[in-house]
Design a protein around this motif. Structure first.
Motif, PDB file in Angstrom:
ATOM      1  N   LEU A 166     -16.951 -23.034 -14.343  1.00 37.56           N
ATOM      2  CA  LEU A 166     -16.926 -22.181 -13.220  1.00 37.56           C
ATOM      3  C   LEU A 166     -15.588 -21.880 -12.695  1.00 37.56           C
ATOM      4  O   LEU A 166     -15.351 -21.718 -11.450  1.00 37.56           O
ATOM      5  CB  LEU A 166     -17.921 -22.760 -12.064  1.00 37.56           C
ATOM      6  CG  LEU A 166     -19.165 -23.011 -12.217  1.00 37.56           C
ATOM      7  CD1 LEU A 166     -20.136 -23.697 -11.271  1.00 37.56           C
ATOM      8  CD2 LEU A 166     -20.151 -21.915 -12.804  1.00 37.56           C
ATOM      9  N   LEU A 167     -14.811 -21.502 -13.587  1.00 40.47           N
ATOM     10  CA  LEU A 167     -13.240 -21.154 -13.042  1.00 40.47           C
ATOM     11  C   LEU A 167     -13.317 -19.607 -13.019  1.00 40.47           C
ATOM     12  O   LEU A 167     -13.727 -18.906 -13.707  1.00 40.47           O
ATOM     13  CB  LEU A 167     -12.399 -21.611 -14.352  1.00 40.47           C
ATOM     14  CG  LEU A 167     -12.553 -23.182 -14.581  1.00 40.47           C
ATOM     15  CD1 LEU A 167     -11.558 -23.447 -15.810  1.00 40.47           C
ATOM     16  CD2 LEU A 167     -12.006 -23.896 -13.412  1.00 40.47           C
ATOM     17  N   LYS A 168     -12.417 -19.518 -11.898  1.00 39.58           N
ATOM     18  CA  LYS A 168     -12.498 -17.909 -11.438  1.00 39.58           C
ATOM     19  C   LYS A 168     -11.471 -17.166 -12.641  1.00 39.58           C
ATOM     20  O   LYS A 168     -10.363 -17.465 -12.747  1.00 39.58           O
ATOM     21  CB  LYS A 168     -12.190 -17.843 -10.065  1.00 39.58           C
ATOM     22  CG  LYS A 168     -12.976 -18.212  -9.054  1.00 39.58           C
ATOM     23  CD  LYS A 168     -12.355 -18.166  -7.860  1.00 39.58           C
ATOM     24  CE  LYS A 168     -12.102 -16.868  -7.130  1.00 39.58           C
ATOM     25  NZ  LYS A 168     -13.246 -16.074  -6.765  1.00 39.58           N
ATOM     26  N   PRO A 169     -11.859 -16.173 -13.114  1.00 42.26           N
ATOM     27  CA  PRO A 169     -10.943 -15.419 -14.297  1.00 42.26           C
ATOM     28  C   PRO A 169      -9.989 -14.714 -13.352  1.00 42.26           C
ATOM     29  O   PRO A 169      -8.911 -14.827 -14.230  1.00 42.26           O
ATOM     30  CB  PRO A 169     -12.026 -14.286 -14.605  1.00 42.26           C
ATOM     31  CG  PRO A 169     -13.451 -14.002 -13.761  1.00 42.26           C
ATOM     32  CD  PRO A 169     -13.325 -15.677 -13.207  1.00 42.26           C
ATOM     33  N   THR A 170      -9.992 -14.356 -12.202  1.00 40.99           N
ATOM     34  CA  THR A 170      -8.874 -13.730 -11.599  1.00 40.99           C
ATOM     35  C   THR A 170      -7.833 -14.860 -11.501  1.00 40.99           C
ATOM     36  O   THR A 170      -6.254 -14.429 -11.839  1.00 40.99           O
ATOM     37  CB  THR A 170      -9.196 -13.154 -10.041  1.00 40.99           C
ATOM     38  OG1 THR A 170     -10.218 -12.006 -10.575  1.00 40.99           O
ATOM     39  CG2 THR A 170      -7.970 -12.456  -9.497  1.00 40.99           C
ATOM     40  N   LEU A 171      -8.122 -15.847 -11.164  1.00 39.03           N
ATOM     41  CA  LEU A 171      -6.985 -17.121 -11.041  1.00 39.03           C
ATOM     42  C   LEU A 171      -6.432 -17.364 -12.485  1.00 39.03           C
ATOM     43  O   LEU A 171      -5.267 -17.652 -12.686  1.00 39.03           O
ATOM     44  CB  LEU A 171      -7.615 -18.194 -10.388  1.00 39.03           C
ATOM     45  CG  LEU A 171      -7.911 -18.184  -8.822  1.00 39.03           C
ATOM     46  CD1 LEU A 171      -8.469 -19.639  -8.380  1.00 39.03           C
ATOM     47  CD2 LEU A 171      -6.668 -17.913  -8.027  1.00 39.03           C
ATOM     48  N   MET A 210      -6.019 -15.480 -14.748  1.00 42.85           N
ATOM     49  CA  MET A 210      -5.168 -14.212 -15.285  1.00 42.85           C
ATOM     50  C   MET A 210      -3.927 -14.355 -14.620  1.00 42.85           C
ATOM     51  O   MET A 210      -2.643 -14.074 -15.174  1.00 42.85           O
ATOM     52  CB  MET A 210      -5.725 -12.832 -15.016  1.00 42.85           C
ATOM     53  CG  MET A 210      -7.034 -12.550 -15.896  1.00 42.85           C
ATOM     54  SD  MET A 210      -7.256 -10.891 -15.634  1.00 42.85           S
ATOM     55  CE  MET A 210      -7.347 -10.792 -13.795  1.00 42.85           C
ATOM     56  N   ALA A 216      -4.190  -3.241  -5.218  1.00 46.31           N
ATOM     57  CA  ALA A 216      -3.876  -4.490  -4.509  1.00 46.31           C
ATOM     58  C   ALA A 216      -4.782  -5.615  -4.082  1.00 46.31           C
ATOM     59  O   ALA A 216      -4.130  -6.760  -3.866  1.00 46.31           O
ATOM     60  CB  ALA A 216      -3.214  -3.919  -3.148  1.00 46.31           C
ATOM     61  N   ARG A 217      -6.130  -5.210  -4.261  1.00 47.25           N
ATOM     62  CA  ARG A 217      -6.867  -6.327  -3.902  1.00 47.25           C
ATOM     63  C   ARG A 217      -7.019  -7.704  -4.456  1.00 47.25           C
ATOM     64  O   ARG A 217      -7.102  -8.689  -4.045  1.00 47.25           O
ATOM     65  CB  ARG A 217      -8.300  -5.740  -3.766  1.00 47.25           C
ATOM     66  CG  ARG A 217      -9.063  -5.493  -5.150  1.00 47.25           C
ATOM     67  CD  ARG A 217     -10.408  -5.175  -4.807  1.00 47.25           C
ATOM     68  NE  ARG A 217     -11.020  -4.427  -6.000  1.00 47.25           N
ATOM     69  CZ  ARG A 217     -11.728  -5.132  -7.000  1.00 47.25           C
ATOM     70  NH1 ARG A 217     -12.156  -6.511  -6.654  1.00 47.25           N
ATOM     71  NH2 ARG A 217     -12.024  -4.524  -7.927  1.00 47.25           N
ATOM     72  N   ARG A 218      -6.583  -7.522  -5.827  1.00 50.04           N
ATOM     73  CA  ARG A 218      -6.593  -8.916  -6.555  1.00 50.04           C
ATOM     74  C   ARG A 218      -5.208  -9.752  -6.587  1.00 50.04           C
ATOM     75  O   ARG A 218      -5.049 -10.674  -7.095  1.00 50.04           O
ATOM     76  CB  ARG A 218      -6.965  -8.847  -8.038  1.00 50.04           C
ATOM     77  CG  ARG A 218      -8.426  -8.622  -8.144  1.00 50.04           C
ATOM     78  CD  ARG A 218      -8.644  -8.921  -9.864  1.00 50.04           C
ATOM     79  NE  ARG A 218      -9.981  -8.188 -10.074  1.00 50.04           N
ATOM     80  CZ  ARG A 218      -9.858  -7.214 -10.816  1.00 50.04           C
ATOM     81  NH1 ARG A 218      -8.963  -6.355 -11.308  1.00 50.04           N
ATOM     82  NH2 ARG A 218     -11.424  -6.427 -10.766  1.00 50.04           N
ATOM     83  N   LYS A 221       2.298  -8.998  -4.915  1.00 49.40           N
ATOM     84  CA  LYS A 221       2.447  -8.121  -3.830  1.00 49.40           C
ATOM     85  C   LYS A 221       4.015  -7.868  -3.539  1.00 49.40           C
ATOM     86  O   LYS A 221       4.717  -7.039  -3.475  1.00 49.40           O
ATOM     87  CB  LYS A 221       2.006  -8.263  -2.450  1.00 49.40           C
ATOM     88  CG  LYS A 221       0.387  -8.307  -2.527  1.00 49.40           C
ATOM     89  CD  LYS A 221      -0.288  -8.451  -1.434  1.00 49.40           C
ATOM     90  CE  LYS A 221      -1.873  -8.011  -1.545  1.00 49.40           C
ATOM     91  NZ  LYS A 221      -2.531  -8.646  -0.321  1.00 49.40           N
ATOM     92  N   ARG A 272       0.893  -1.248   0.017  1.00 51.79           N
ATOM     93  CA  ARG A 272      -0.124   0.000  -0.050  1.00 51.79           C
ATOM     94  C   ARG A 272       0.911   1.362   0.186  1.00 51.79           C
ATOM     95  O   ARG A 272       0.228   2.297  -0.135  1.00 51.79           O
ATOM     96  CB  ARG A 272      -0.875   0.012   1.167  1.00 51.79           C
ATOM     97  CG  ARG A 272      -1.920  -0.940   0.971  1.00 51.79           C
ATOM     98  CD  ARG A 272      -3.212  -1.063   1.975  1.00 51.79           C
ATOM     99  NE  ARG A 272      -3.757  -2.308   1.981  1.00 51.79           N
ATOM    100  CZ  ARG A 272      -5.261  -2.371   2.193  1.00 51.79           C
ATOM    101  NH1 ARG A 272      -5.436  -1.471   3.349  1.00 51.79           N
ATOM    102  NH2 ARG A 272      -5.782  -3.281   2.104  1.00 51.79           N
TER     103      ARG A 272
END
Lengths: 283, 85
Positions: free
Chosen positions: A86-91, A93, A31-33, A39, A23
């Motif tokens: 149902l796969l998470k797009p963030t994972l 990417m 930062a949240r994703r 990080k 931060r």
């Protein structure tokens, strides 16, 4: 090699296990994703940039042996559990190896050369070699070079199975980032004299290479070969961590080392990195 | 409906990694995208996955999705009428 530029390490940052508080450099929304490795990568990269005084590098060159391993594991587990649905797009990417370099580029709004090397234990040295060659050839003036890897519980167990003498918790993960430039900027510029990667070198070939780089009485940093091999087993970013430690040890004070040869061994490959502190007169 | 709204808020916080937020911080009638929570297109994809995983709702029409995802209250309204589980 006459007429080529010189290449200097002008700043660096290194972080070990655990999560970095990013931060200081990015908003909570940005930062949240980010997963743990992102990080750490963002923190060390921004820290190296801040120390260098350069706002946006000409190039971002990253080494990572395994990429965002934690997210890759979660993504693959989801594929198995949910029948490829149902796969998470963030994972998705954040399970590619070049996520780290691209995320850094997006945050810095850096549209320059962006490259990721995944070459096992010589990933960082490969990235360093690319930057070294481009700066010396005058293709770029500076580069942000980093190495970022993370260990999951599963990876620790696999490594422990291969090396039962090392407890799973003793394997380290690290991130390191350096700013390289064609000018000896900053408080303590260190010339990157030579970067060599040898694959399956014979003992004689390796000895010759080490002798050629340490001809003027350069002390070996990091080691005997056995120590280099042990270190690469313990740390996921051993080559980058060793370069960071060597840079910190070099000092203009009398009696302190002025140059170092960092030797790291990873599997069948050996990295040789020669560093020389620039004297206050610039020579 | 109040219970469903709170459940959705908790699921959204977890799915979108809205660190440091609690259900009480989210206004059920405030816009989710642009203003309000300031979500983006990747969050929209995460919400589509959440709707299917938790409530068995498949969203095929993008125009419909824009209306459904305008606020937590609008999501709750759609879920209550179309949920399969």
């Amino acid at each position: 090699m006459n007429g080529m530029n010189k290449c200097y390490i002008i700043s660096g940052s290194c972080l070990h296990d655990g999560e970095a508080d990013v931060r200081k450099y990015v908003t909570p929304g940005e930062a949240r994703r980010m997963c743990r490795i992102l990080k750490r990568a963002v923190y060390t990269s921004f820290e190296a940039l801040r120390q260098s005084g350069i706002e946006c590098p000409d190039a971002i060159i990253t080494g990572t042996s395994m990429g965002c391993m934690e997210n890759s594991e979660k993504f693959l587990t989801d594929i198995c559990r949910n029948g490829e649905q149902l796969l998470k797009p963030t994972l998705f990417m954040q399970s590619t190896h070049n996520t780290i370099a691209s995320m850094t580029g997006i945050l810095l709004k850096c549209h320059g050369y962006n490259m990721t090397y995944s070459q096992g234990g010589v990933s960082f040295t490969s990235a360093l070699l690319d930057a070294w060659l481009q700066i010396r050839a005058g293709e770029i003036s500076n580069a942000l070079v980093g190495c970022h890897d993370e260990l999951t519980d599963a990876i620790r167990k696999i490594r422990h199975a291969a090396h039962p003498e090392i407890a799973p918790a003793d394997f380290r993960e690290a991130s390191a980032a350096f700013m390289l430039a064609s000018e000896p900027l900053g408080d303590k510029p260190i010339e990157l004299k030579k970067v060599i990667i040898l694959h399956r070198p014979s003992p004689r070939r390796l000895e010759e290479a080490i002798r050629s780089l340490s001809a003027k009485g350069t002390p070996l940093s990091g080691c005997s070969e056995a120590e280099a091999e042990a270190e690469s087993l313990l740390c996921a970013s051993a080559d980058a961590e060793s370069v960071y430690s060597a840079c910190r040890r070099l000092s203009p004070l009398p009696g302190e080392p002025k140059s170092a040869l960092v030797v790291t061994r990873a599997g069948e490959s050996v990295s040789l990195i020669k560093l020389t502190l620039v004297s206050p007169c610039g020579c | 409906m109040e219970e469903l709204i709170n459940q959705l808020k908790e699921q959204i916080i977890e799915a979108l990694n809205l660190e440091d937020m609690t259900p009480a911080d989210i206004d059920a009638d405030a816009p989710l995208f642009g203003e309000g929570l300031g979500l983006d297109s990747i969050d929209a994809l995460e919400l589509i996955v959440l709707m299917e995983r938790e409530y068995g709702i498949k969203l095929g029409n993008p125009a419909e999705g824009k209306k459904i995802f305008s606020s937590v209250a609008s999501i709750a309204d759609y879920v209550s009428k179309n949920r399969k589980k």
